[in-house]
Enzyme design. Structure first.
Site, mmCIF file in Angstrom:
data_model
loop_
_atom_site.group_PDB
_atom_site.id
_atom_site.type_symbol
_atom_site.label_atom_id
_atom_site.label_comp_id
_atom_site.label_asym_id
_atom_site.label_seq_id
_atom_site.Cartn_x
_atom_site.Cartn_y
_atom_site.Cartn_z
ATOM 1 N N HIS A 36 0.851 -1.198 0.000
ATOM 2 C CA HIS A 36 0.000 0.000 0.000
ATOM 3 C C HIS A 36 0.882 1.241 0.000
ATOM 4 O O HIS A 36 2.085 1.146 0.251
ATOM 5 C CB HIS A 36 -0.874 0.011 1.260
ATOM 6 C CG HIS A 36 -0.046 0.129 2.498
ATOM 7 N ND1 HIS A 36 0.477 -0.981 3.151
ATOM 8 C CD2 HIS A 36 0.423 1.203 3.173
ATOM 9 C CE1 HIS A 36 1.209 -0.574 4.181
ATOM 10 N NE2 HIS A 36 1.200 0.747 4.220
ATOM 11 N N HIS A 120 5.826 6.405 -0.838
ATOM 12 C CA HIS A 120 6.552 5.173 -1.156
ATOM 13 C C HIS A 120 5.674 3.973 -0.838
ATOM 14 O O HIS A 120 4.724 4.086 -0.057
ATOM 15 C CB HIS A 120 7.838 5.090 -0.319
ATOM 16 C CG HIS A 120 7.573 4.991 1.144
ATOM 17 N ND1 HIS A 120 7.325 6.113 1.918
ATOM 18 C CD2 HIS A 120 7.484 3.937 1.983
ATOM 19 C CE1 HIS A 120 7.111 5.732 3.165
ATOM 20 N NE2 HIS A 120 7.189 4.404 3.229
HETATM 21 P P1 2AM Z 1 6.421 2.207 6.136
HETATM 22 O O1 2AM Z 1 5.767 1.383 5.085
HETATM 23 O O2 2AM Z 1 7.340 3.245 5.574
HETATM 24 O O3 2AM Z 1 7.050 1.373 7.217
HETATM 25 C C1 2AM Z 1 1.418 0.720 8.350
HETATM 26 O O4 2AM Z 1 2.312 0.343 9.304
HETATM 27 C C2 2AM Z 1 1.929 1.896 7.545
HETATM 28 O O5 2AM Z 1 2.177 2.990 8.421
HETATM 29 C C3 2AM Z 1 3.228 1.615 6.827
HETATM 30 O O6 2AM Z 1 3.127 2.086 5.505
HETATM 31 C C4 2AM Z 1 4.272 2.372 7.599
HETATM 32 O O7 2AM Z 1 5.234 3.015 6.813
HETATM 33 C C5 2AM Z 1 3.491 3.435 8.289
HETATM 34 N N1 2AM Z 1 4.045 3.675 9.616
HETATM 35 C C6 2AM Z 1 4.187 2.791 10.612
HETATM 36 N N2 2AM Z 1 4.699 3.372 11.715
HETATM 37 C C7 2AM Z 1 4.904 4.670 11.386
HETATM 38 C C8 2AM Z 1 5.407 5.795 12.085
HETATM 39 N N3 2AM Z 1 5.802 5.727 13.364
HETATM 40 N N4 2AM Z 1 5.458 6.963 11.425
HETATM 41 C C9 2AM Z 1 5.073 7.071 10.145
HETATM 42 N N5 2AM Z 1 4.579 6.044 9.432
HETATM 43 C C10 2AM Z 1 4.491 4.857 10.042
#
Ligand code: 2AM
Length: 177
Positions: A36, A120
């Protein structure tokens, strides 16, 4: 509940991305159904806050628009590699939609996101660095580009950890116009 707001991806596109999901030792690849593009991470909220967020997101009016996934990159600091991802071609509409989502989330009482939006699709997360293989992976996939797809909605997801890893559950889907 732990919430985030994201674009879901068409199955054909997720299949294309799956073609990138090999060849890096130490990678924990994201399951195809979990791929996603996050617009806004929210984190833990109670049911009342979740309702406010849902109401604010329901008020967003925004047109559909095309989006192209392309390029690969990494997040990490120095020697520590956190994740490998697919990027997006510069897209003003995506930036505007993200800004609207950010405003809505703040209107619903959530604190502002201080970090700049870097769109991303995470492919893998890492506990250990894959070493030299990372450079050859980036060289091999430098020209990766998907056909454009139409962004027709965005989704409020809840996430929880199960035995098999993270499970993302769509709580609400907000159609674009
Ligand atoms: P990531 O893919 O770059 O890890 C579900 O976990 C989504 O939320 C993921 O796309 C993740 O990004 C994002 N995510 C999880 N923890 C986060 C955080 N502390 N700050 C910002 N994005 C977060």
């Amino acid at each position: 509940m732990r919430l985030f707001i994201a674009l879901s991806l068409p199955e054909t596109l997720r299949e294309r991305l799956c073609g990138l999901c090999s060849g890096l030792p130490g990678a924990r690849w994201v399951a195809p159904e979990n791929l996603h593009l996050t617009l806004r991470f929210i984190g833990e909220v109670d049911g009342h806050d979740a309702e406010d967020i849902d109401a604010a997101l329901s008020g967003i009016r925004f047109p559909r628009f095309p989006l192209t996934l392309s390029g690969v990159g990494e997040f990490g600091d120095g020697k520590r590699l956190r994740s490998v991802w697919v990027g997006v071609e510069t897209n003003e509409m995506l930036e505007r939609l993200q800004a609207k989502v950010e405003q809505a989330v703040q209107r619903a009482g959530q604190p502002p996101e201080k970090r700049k939006f870097k769109p991303h699709v995470t492919l893998a997360r890492f506990k250990s660095h894959p070493g030299d293989r990372l450079q050859s992976y980036f060289t091999e996939h430098a020209l990766f580009r998907c056909p454009p797809f139409e962004v027709a909605d965005f989704t409020l997801y809840s996430s929880f950890l199960a035995h098999e890893g993270a499970i993302y559950q769509p709580e609400a889907v907000y159609p674009l116009e």
